[in-house]
Design a protein around this motif. Structure first.
Motif, PDB file in Angstrom:
ATOM      1  N   VAL A  14       4.325   3.300   2.339  1.00  0.00           N
ATOM      2  CA  VAL A  14       3.240   3.306   3.319  1.00  0.00           C
ATOM      3  C   VAL A  14       1.955   3.654   2.591  1.00  0.00           C
ATOM      4  N   ALA A  15       0.875   2.934   2.886  1.00  0.00           N
ATOM      5  CA  ALA A  15      -0.394   3.173   2.212  1.00  0.00           C
ATOM      6  C   ALA A  15      -0.852   4.605   2.429  1.00  0.00           C
ATOM      7  N   ALA A  16      -1.205   5.287   1.334  1.00  0.00           N
ATOM      8  CA  ALA A  16      -1.560   6.701   1.422  1.00  0.00           C
ATOM      9  C   ALA A  16      -2.752   6.945   2.329  1.00  0.00           C
ATOM     10  N   ALA A  17      -3.737   6.050   2.320  1.00  0.00           N
ATOM     11  CA  ALA A  17      -4.967   6.261   3.069  1.00  0.00           C
ATOM     12  C   ALA A  17      -4.955   5.602   4.439  1.00  0.00           C
ATOM     13  N   HIS A  23       5.118   8.802   6.223  1.00  0.00           N
ATOM     14  CA  HIS A  23       3.720   9.171   5.962  1.00  0.00           C
ATOM     15  C   HIS A  23       3.416  10.468   6.682  1.00  0.00           C
ATOM     16  N   PRO A  24       2.747  11.436   6.025  1.00  0.00           N
ATOM     17  CA  PRO A  24       2.475  12.726   6.668  1.00  0.00           C
ATOM     18  C   PRO A  24       1.668  12.626   7.952  1.00  0.00           C
ATOM     19  N   PRO A  75      -2.088   4.823   7.241  1.00  0.00           N
ATOM     20  CA  PRO A  75      -0.654   4.932   7.540  1.00  0.00           C
ATOM     21  C   PRO A  75      -0.052   3.794   8.342  1.00  0.00           C
ATOM     22  N   ASP A  76      -0.860   2.911   8.929  1.00  0.00           N
ATOM     23  CA  ASP A  76      -0.303   1.739   9.596  1.00  0.00           C
ATOM     24  C   ASP A  76      -0.062   0.580   8.632  1.00  0.00           C
ATOM     25  N   THR A  77      -0.467   0.740   7.388  1.00  0.00           N
ATOM     26  CA  THR A  77      -0.259  -0.303   6.386  1.00  0.00           C
ATOM     27  C   THR A  77       1.019  -0.022   5.604  1.00  0.00           C
ATOM     28  N   ILE A  78       1.918  -0.991   5.600  1.00  0.00           N
ATOM     29  CA  ILE A  78       3.217  -0.867   4.939  1.00  0.00           C
ATOM     30  C   ILE A  78       3.338  -1.981   3.904  1.00  0.00           C
ATOM     31  N   ASP A 134      -2.913   7.890  -3.959  1.00  0.00           N
ATOM     32  CA  ASP A 134      -4.253   8.055  -3.399  1.00  0.00           C
ATOM     33  C   ASP A 134      -5.253   8.478  -4.464  1.00  0.00           C
ATOM     34  N   LEU A 135      -5.470   7.594  -5.430  1.00  0.00           N
ATOM     35  CA  LEU A 135      -6.461   7.788  -6.478  1.00  0.00           C
ATOM     36  C   LEU A 135      -7.308   6.524  -6.580  1.00  0.00           C
ATOM     37  N   ALA A 136      -8.593   6.694  -6.794  1.00  0.00           N
ATOM     38  CA  ALA A 136      -9.514   5.557  -6.803  1.00  0.00           C
ATOM     39  C   ALA A 136      -9.226   4.619  -7.964  1.00  0.00           C
TER      40      ALA A 136
END
Length: 310
Positions: A127-130, A84-85, A132-135, A177-179
């Motif tokens: 890893v969740a785009a929004a 994740h960036p 980063p601690d969510t995998i 990362d799109l709604a």
């Protein structure tokens, strides 16, 4: 592509499991410089400007055309990678022997983050785009699992996609990362039958179509796209963090690109591909593991060059 909506409207058959305490075990890993490795495995990810490549060995690019060989996690057998960036140096690895290993230092050291996960291969990880601690981890023969604390605890998020009258294993994952129109963003998944996705509220798997999840609920079965991904196995997916509508996919038929979040696809390489990764700040810089080896494009797939190999 096979229409998936009819079969994907099934809700999860399992209750959301409680959180579980994960184990630990730090492993120090030395490295040495070497040329780019041959890619016999199928996992690649960007960590900033560096590449992490898992094949017969685990390696990290050194930024000057060479590679540093890393010792793999104790469990070994990496088959999926995610970064994740916003967390430079953090690498999540899905293991063929089961479980997740996490590095916080670019692959020098690894810690097991697997307690509570089913004992089966982790076929894909993202890893969740929004957040980063969510995998998210896809478990062979089981389902999609979620950790909100960087792998220290896990809970079942969703059954495997129900496609063509059976549950299908997820072979690739990307957080996009799109709604969704339902208060969250998307998880895209590759399967043996093609592409599907689910909002991160995990209400149902559905076809990729124009609009958001609420539009899909209203429309029912979507009109088929004029240019979908070919039907069949998807080996790898990558979402461009700097341009979320840009997706890349690795298939036996080659490398494919979408400019509109996966509705329409174009083939940008005809060489069979095992994995794909896109630079976190440059949506046109893409690297793939193919039948011809490790290849890179700096112009969104219009031109490709081979990266040095051992």
């Amino acid at each position: 592509m096979t229409t998936m909506t009819k079969n994907s409207t099934r809700l999860s058959r399992r209750a959301f499991l409680g959180t579980m305490v994960a184990g630990a075990g730090l492993i120090g890993l030395p490295f040495s410089l070497r040329a780019a490795p041959a890619a016999a495995g199928a996992a690649i990810a960007f960590d900033g400007d560096a590449l992490i490549l898992a094949g017969d060995t685990l390696s990290r690019s050194d930024g000057s055309g060479g590679w540093m060989e890393l010792s793999a996690p104790a469990a070994g057998g990496i088959i999926s990678l995610a970064t994740h960036p916003a967390r430079p140096g953090r690498i999540a690895a899905g293991l063929a022997g089961g479980g997740i290993a996490l590095s916080e230092d670019g692959g020098d050291g690894w810690e097991a983050r697997s307690q509570g996960l089913p004992d089966a291969p982790v076929t894909a990880v993202t890893v969740a785009a929004a957040v980063p601690d969510t995998i998210y981890a896809a478990i062979h023969g089981d389902g999609l699992w979620k950790s909100e604390d960087a792998g220290r605890s896990w809970a079942l998020a969703m059954d495997r996609p129900w496609l063509a009258d059976a549950e299908r294993d997820v072979t690739a994952l990307a957080s996009v990362d799109l709604a969704t129109g339902m208060g969250g963003i998307w998880i895209y998944a590759g399967t043996e039958l093609g592409l599907t996705r689910v909002p991160d509220c995990f209400c149902r798997w559905q076809d990729v179509q124009p609009g958001d999840a609420m539009d899909a609920l209203v429309s029912g079965n979507p009109a088929p796209s004029e240019a979908p991904l070919p039907e069949g196995m998807i080996h790898g997916l990558a979402s461009a963090a700097s341009l979320p509508t840009r997706l890349y996919a690795a298939l036996p038929s080659g490398i494919w690109k979408s400019q509109d979040a996966g509705v329409v696809w174009s083939q940008i390489s005809g060489t069979s591909a095992l994995a794909v990764a896109v630079h976190p700040t440059n949506a046109d810089q893409v690297v793939a593991i193919t039948g011809d080896g490790l290849v890179e494009s700096r112009d969104g797939g219009a031109n490709w060059t081979a990266l040095a190999r051992a």
